[in-house]
Design an enzyme around this catalytic site. Structure first.
Site, PDB file in Angstrom:
ATOM      1  CE1 TYR A  55      -2.924  -3.165   1.083  1.00  0.00           C
ATOM      2  CE2 TYR A  55      -4.435  -1.323   1.002  1.00  0.00           C
ATOM      3  CZ  TYR A  55      -4.200  -2.672   1.007  1.00  0.00           C
ATOM      4  OH  TYR A  55      -5.255  -3.538   0.935  1.00  0.00           O
ATOM      5  CG  ASP A  72      -7.568  -4.391   3.001  1.00  0.00           C
ATOM      6  OD1 ASP A  72      -8.661  -4.294   3.580  1.00  0.00           O
ATOM      7  OD2 ASP A  72      -7.370  -3.958   1.848  1.00  0.00           O
ATOM      8  CE  LYS A  84       2.664 -18.102   1.322  1.00  0.00           C
ATOM      9  NZ  LYS A  84       1.735 -19.231   1.510  1.00  0.00           N
TER      10      LYS A  84
END
Ligand code: NAD
Length: 357
Positions: free
Chosen positions: A123, A247, A190
């Protein structure tokens, strides 16, 4: 008297903002609202969806509550929501997800709090359009620096994750857990695939966790986390994540407790706080006086707590809880069927809550 910046937003924003303003005023707390429009219509009139006056107002008042703002897909202006979070350095996006009795959910007794990092990751807005000079330069650099080839016809988004930003969001999650007597913080990543971005997030989270030995710490890979939240959400408590996973997992968690109509949120930094629901501007419902204002009202409850108005916060929270439990004066999304003719309107929900305060 609290001076608060009020941003109605667009789409369904103005309707739920009006309903929220009315219930906040009904608690007896006195507010002076500094109304600042931003978003699609402002873009048409003023050439920017986020004029400086909006940011200046929040800087002056330090606290804002906002309705959702549309972000055009693909073309048009960049997200006003992301710009506000970055400009004001609102690095913690705090999203509590708890079950209210009477809400139609698949689970009882969920009480999760999500801490989403709000300023970096994918983002950050570092993006290069296909065929642009920037995209070509990056493709070239990667080719020179490694044996990896990025296809010429690629668009590129960059994912920065820093020690500084990870440290402060993980600290915020632990501080919150400590103050609210929460038992566990789970960091989500991750790191097995993105070793230098998510890997760094995990490494920093582990270091920060050592400062808080009384609070349990664990980490989970994001795909596993999604499955676990669906299978056994009761095992989780405070969850801290980088921006994009935060999100996505916020919406998943909202689904666990009855949908976006019930999911509040706050964007908090060291100096300013902006309260807003997790959901967006739901444009197809604009002007219909139909959608659920409760997510924004619960964001208002969070704002009251932030302002130190604890008694009024409890009063409003209880009034909302009693409306949900009774199930009569709630909007279509909380009824057994979405076309239930007894569904309340947005303003009708506000009226019912005001009667209970
Ligand atoms: P959305 O959250 O606006 O709506 C998705 C669906 O969820 C709606 O069609 C509706 O069925 C349901 N829903 C949402 N809010 C509801 C409510 N209060 N009551 C009942 N049902 C509700 O998501 P979207 O359609 O992906 O996004 C629409 C726009 O909002 C996009 O432009 C997006 O960028 C923007 N957005 C803004 C914010 C923000 O302002 N912080 C957050 C998310 C999305």
């Amino acid at each position: 008297m609290h001076k608060i910046t009020l941003i109605p937003g667009d789409g369904v924003g103005p309707e739920i903002t009006e309903a929220t303003k009315r219930v906040l005023e009904a608690t007896g707390v006195s507010f002076e609202w500094d109304v600042q429009n931003a978003g699609e219509d402002v873009y048409k009139q003023e050439g920017t969806p986020l004029p400086d006056r909006v940011v200046e107002s929040i800087k002056k008042n330090r606290v804002a509550i906002k309705g959702p703002i549309t972000t055009p897909v693909g073309t048009g202006f960049r997200s006003v929501n992301v710009a506000l979070r970055q400009t004001l350095d609102l690095y913690s996006c705090v999203r509590p997800c708890k079950t209210y009795k009477g809400a139609r959910t698949r689970y009882d007794n969920i009480d999760l709090v999500i801490f989403r990092e709000n300023t970096e990751d994918l983002y950050a807005g570092i993006e290069y359009q296909k065929d642009s000079d920037g995209a070509k330069a990056i493709i070239d650099t990667v080719r020179k620096m490694s044996d990896r080839v990025i296809r010429e016809d690629s668009g590129i988004s960059i994912k920065p994750i820093s020690v500084y930003c990870t440290e402060r969001i993980v600290r915020a999650a632990f501080e919150y857990a400590g103050k609210q007597n929460r038992r566990k913080v789970t960091a989500v990543h991750k790191a097995n695939i993105m070793k230098y971005s998510d890997g760094l997030f995990l490494e920093v989270a582990r270091d920060v966790a050592k400062i808080y030995p009384d609070i349990e710490f664990e980490d989970k890979i994001v795909d596993n986390m999604c499955m676990q939240l669906v299978q056994k959400p009761e095992l989780y408590d405070v969850i801290v994540l980088p921006n994009l996973y935060g999100d996505i997992v916020s919406d998943l968690a909202a689904g666990l407790v009855g949908g976006l109509g019930l999911a509040p949120g706050a964007n908090i930094g060291d100096n300013y706080a902006v309260f807003e629901a997790t959901h967006g501007s739901a444009p197809k419902y604009k002007g219909l006086n139909k959608v659920n204002p409760i997510a924004m009202m619960l964001s208002g409850v969070m704002m009251l707590r932030h302002l130190g108005e604890h008694e009024s916060a409890e009063k409003l929270d209880s009034a909302i809880a009693s409306i949900i439990k009774e199930g009569k004066s709630v909007t279509y999304d909380m009824k057994p069927s979405p076309d239930d003719p007894t569904a309340a309107t947005t303003s009708g929900v506000a009226d019912a809550i005001i009667n209970r305060i």
